[in-house]
Design an enzyme around this catalytic site. Structure first.
Site, PDB file in Angstrom:
ATOM      1  N   SER A 211       0.815  -1.201   0.000  1.00 48.92           N
ATOM      2  CA  SER A 211       0.000   0.000   0.000  1.00 48.92           C
ATOM      3  C   SER A 211       0.856   1.261   0.000  1.00 48.92           C
ATOM      4  CB  SER A 211      -0.977  -0.053   1.168  1.00 48.92           C
ATOM      5  OG  SER A 211      -2.071   0.794   0.932  1.00 48.92           O
ATOM      6  N   ASP A 317      -9.170  -5.470  -5.408  1.00 49.68           N
ATOM      7  CA  ASP A 317      -8.776  -4.431  -4.461  1.00 49.68           C
ATOM      8  C   ASP A 317      -9.603  -3.182  -4.745  1.00 49.68           C
ATOM      9  OD1 ASP A 317      -7.526  -2.545  -2.852  1.00 49.68           O
ATOM     10  OD2 ASP A 317      -5.505  -3.279  -3.282  1.00 49.68           O
ATOM     11  N   HIS A 348      -7.489  -5.986  -0.690  1.00 51.06           N
ATOM     12  CA  HIS A 348      -6.248  -5.297  -0.299  1.00 51.06           C
ATOM     13  C   HIS A 348      -5.497  -6.160   0.714  1.00 51.06           C
ATOM     14  CE1 HIS A 348      -4.034  -1.522  -0.471  1.00 51.06           C
ATOM     15  NE2 HIS A 348      -3.974  -1.464   0.850  1.00 51.06           N
TER      16      HIS A 348
END
Length: 673
Positions: A211, A317, A348
């Site tokens: 991320s 995601d 995610h």
């Protein structure tokens, strides 16, 4: 399947078995062979292909330095220093050997935690790190790597202000690589003058992170910094504009300033009001492109990337949406960057938490090759691993596969009003389909009613396919629509209509369930365990699967970068970029395209509630089929809809996965970061 690495797995301390001692002897010989000249003709036999856990993790050097970034983002008149926590094996320095570095630069080390178990850094009384989140140090330090955890500017123990992917974020991490390569200054304390040097490293650095962390790896790679040899961005952003907007349509109801506020240290909270205001001013809710977004678009600078790139992303995601990996991958390919990719069915989620047994050895081989120079063949293995069903994977030599090319499929009216078909031939001039934006509905509502005439969508589906049809890459949907109001948002989705078992990507774990047992990956100490809770696939039985999505503000019809008010009753043409994916629609299922208004939970609604008339003759989707137009023709050849009933075969027998509600902006790390 890569050869599984052996080591200290399932143990919490050092191994002492005879087999382990033998492996230590073998590894020591291999390590010496890596640095000493071999007899003529014997080099090939002597070269190691895998690093082994020959160094003590318990006695590893743990230290902290503060690297001068050359910036003064907080305006206090002093150069900003970023905190760098280091765990490195003690023995190589004693032997006069230098080690490479694995680095994770993160804003989450003190505010939010890392990984599925939200681990934080912990420190001893001297301020040296005790617990380094995640398994990287436990596993790789005994194998001859240093692990470096960098607090991004404005977070934890670093100076400066959080810049949310901007210059300060990227340059604070780049400065660490410069220091590791002797080009920047560091100090043994945050405010002191005693210099710290990095004579223990050869400067070869690999960055990894999920991320926001992986996003910084992308940004640093795009600077072309010398010494960065590889990056492993997981679920990461390549353009921050595309994190917040899709061609003017807002994807979140927050902005960069809210993210900065969530991760800032107390010092930054007190001194960075001006920096936060710049984030507010530079990210207008209109979705217009500004210099702030230009500064945070790493795709624009992909031609600077010298490092190899191992991309990992969940195809479902809905936090860091998959356009981010798709455009990054395409730009890297255009610039000849060495690369590899894993695509899962998760949301995610880190691969450590959905394919742990395969992920750790592959990552091990990747770093061994690019940081230690071992010829283990990892770069010659299939480029892509794709999850087809929960825990079922396929590979491709290159990605997208050879023979993939975009073909245009056209929406046409069907025998029932409002229930259309997809065709290789365009619709007749003058044909249209009309829908009204209903912000209460989402893609699952539309797909569940693909065979019904409903006022909120325009849906088009093939008859049941006679052959499998694979979509690999990024699609584009061009539509000509006439709105009844001065504002309108559009959504387009591709749907696999037919029963399947998939990962429950909208569940709490975004496709995984966390168990109660633990497995261990490396060596543990009293303060830093290498053992993590096991996970398994969270599965859902569905009647359809939305596998690619795209959105736009119709006011951006003339420019990706600036929107304008619409004239009611006037026709506009716009192209929606659908997110990258790799999905097989199996024989017996149907491929569907849906065009509608607000996708509840995934974009914000416009100020008005327009009715839109879709000009079918001037609309179509460019879809990357493996096999191109011929594959679509073969898969739809002989397919026969149930015309008597007016509804094609294969009507969904069970629902799809509901879209998670977008109540507020999420951190790019998501749950567990």
């Amino acid at each position: 399947m890569p050869i599984r690495a052996r080591g200290a797995r399932h143990r919490t301390g050092p191994l002492r078995s005879p087999g382990f001692l033998r492996s230590l002897v073998f590894a020591a010989v291999a390590a010496l062979a890596a640095v000493l000249p071999a007899p003529v003709g014997a080099q090939a036999a002597a070269r190691p292909t895998e690093s082994r856990p020959i160094y003590s993790y318990e006695s590893a050097v743990r230290e902290a330095v503060w690297v001068d970034t050359g910036l003064d983002a907080d305006g206090d008149g002093r150069g900003d220093r970023v905190a760098v926590d280091i765990v490195r094996p003690r023995e190589p320095a004693q032997q006069g050997r230098k080690v490479p570095v694995i680095m994770d630069a993160s804003p989450y080390y003190s505010c939010c935690g890392r990984g599925n178990e939200s681990q934080l850094k912990t420190y001893d009384a001297k301020g040296d790190v005790v617990q380094m989140p995640l398994f990287y140090d436990n596993y790789f330090v005994p194998r001859g790597y240093a692990f470096v955890g960098v607090d991004l500017a404005g977070t934890n123990r670093s100076d400066g202000c959080v810049d949310v992917g901007g210059r300060s974020d990227v340059l604070s991490a780049k400065a660490v690589i410069d220091w590791l390569n002797g080009r920047a200054r560091a100090y043994t304390s945050r405010t002191g003058t005693e210099r710290a040097t990095a004579g223990w490293t050869n400067g070869r650095t690999g960055m990894i992170g999920k991320s926001w962390d992986g996003t910084i790896a992308n940004g640093v790679a795009a600077t072309g910094v010398e010494g960065l040899k590889t990056i492993v961005p997981i679920s990461s952003i390549s353009s921050w504009y595309d994190y917040y907007f899709a061609k003017g349509a807002p994807l979140y109801d927050g902005g960069p300033a809210e993210l900065a506020d969530a991760v800032e240290s107390p010092d930054a909270q007190a001194h960075c009001a001006a920096a936060r205001q710049k984030l507010v001013d530079g990210s207008p809710r209109s979705g217009d492109w500004t210099q702030l977004w230009n500064d945070r678009d790493y795709v624009l600078r992909a031609d600077h990337v010298k490092a190899s790139v191992f991309v990992v992303h969940g195809m479902q995601d809905l936090n860091v949406r998959t356009k981010n990996f798709g455009q990054w991958w395409d730009a890297l390919a255009a610039n000849g960057v060495e690369r590899k990719i894993w695509l899962s069915q998760t949301g995610h989620v880190d691969p450590f938490d959905y394919r742990r047994d395969a992920w750790v050895p592959v990552l091990h081989q990747w770093f061994d090759h690019y940081l230690l120079g071992y010829d283990n063949g990892i770069e010659r293995r299939p480029m892509a691993d794709i999850e087809r069903h929960p825990d079922q994977w396929s590979t491709d030599r290159v990605w997208p596969p050879s023979g993939t090319s975009a073909a245009t499929v056209h929406p046409v009216n069907g025998p029932v009003p409002g229930v259309g078909a997809l065709s290789a031939s365009p619709a007749p001039a003058g044909t249209a389909s009309t829908f009204t934006d209903n912000p209460a509905l989402d893609e699952s509502s539309w797909a569940a009613n693909i065979d019904k005439s409903t006022p909120d969508k325009a849906g088009f589906a093939t008859a049941p396919l006679t052959k499998d049809l694979r979509v690999s890459g990024s699609s584009r949907v061009s539509v000509t629509v006439t709105p009844t109001t001065s504002s309108a948002h559009l959504s387009a989705v591709l749907v696999d209509v037919g029963p399947d078992t998939i990962r429950n990507y909208a569940g709490e774990g975004e496709g995984i369930l966390t168990g109660t047992d633990r497995t261990c990956w490396g060596v543990s100490t009293a303060g830093d365990s290498s053992c993590y809770l096991t996970t398994s696939a969270d599965k859902a039985d569905v009647g359809f699967t939305v596998f690619s999505r795209g959105w736009a503000d119709l006011g951006n019809y003339a420019s990706d970068r600036k929107g304008v008010p619409l004239t009611p009753g006037k026709a506009y043409t716009i192209t929606l970029d659908l997110a990258a994916t790799d999905h097989v629609v199996p024989a017996g299922h149907r491929l569907a395209l849906i065009v509608a208004g607000t996708d509840n939970g995934l974009i914000d609604p416009p100020p008005s509630r327009p009715t839109l008339t879709l000009d079918l003759a001037r609309s179509g989707a460019r879809v990357p089929f493996v096999g191109g137009a011929g594959a679509f023709a073969r898969a739809t050849s002989g397919a026969r809809p149930n015309v008597a009933a007016g509804v094609p075969d294969g009507t969904p027998s069970s629902p799809g996965i509901p879209v998670p509600r977008m109540a507020a902006q999420r951190l790019p790390g998501g749950a567990g970061r």
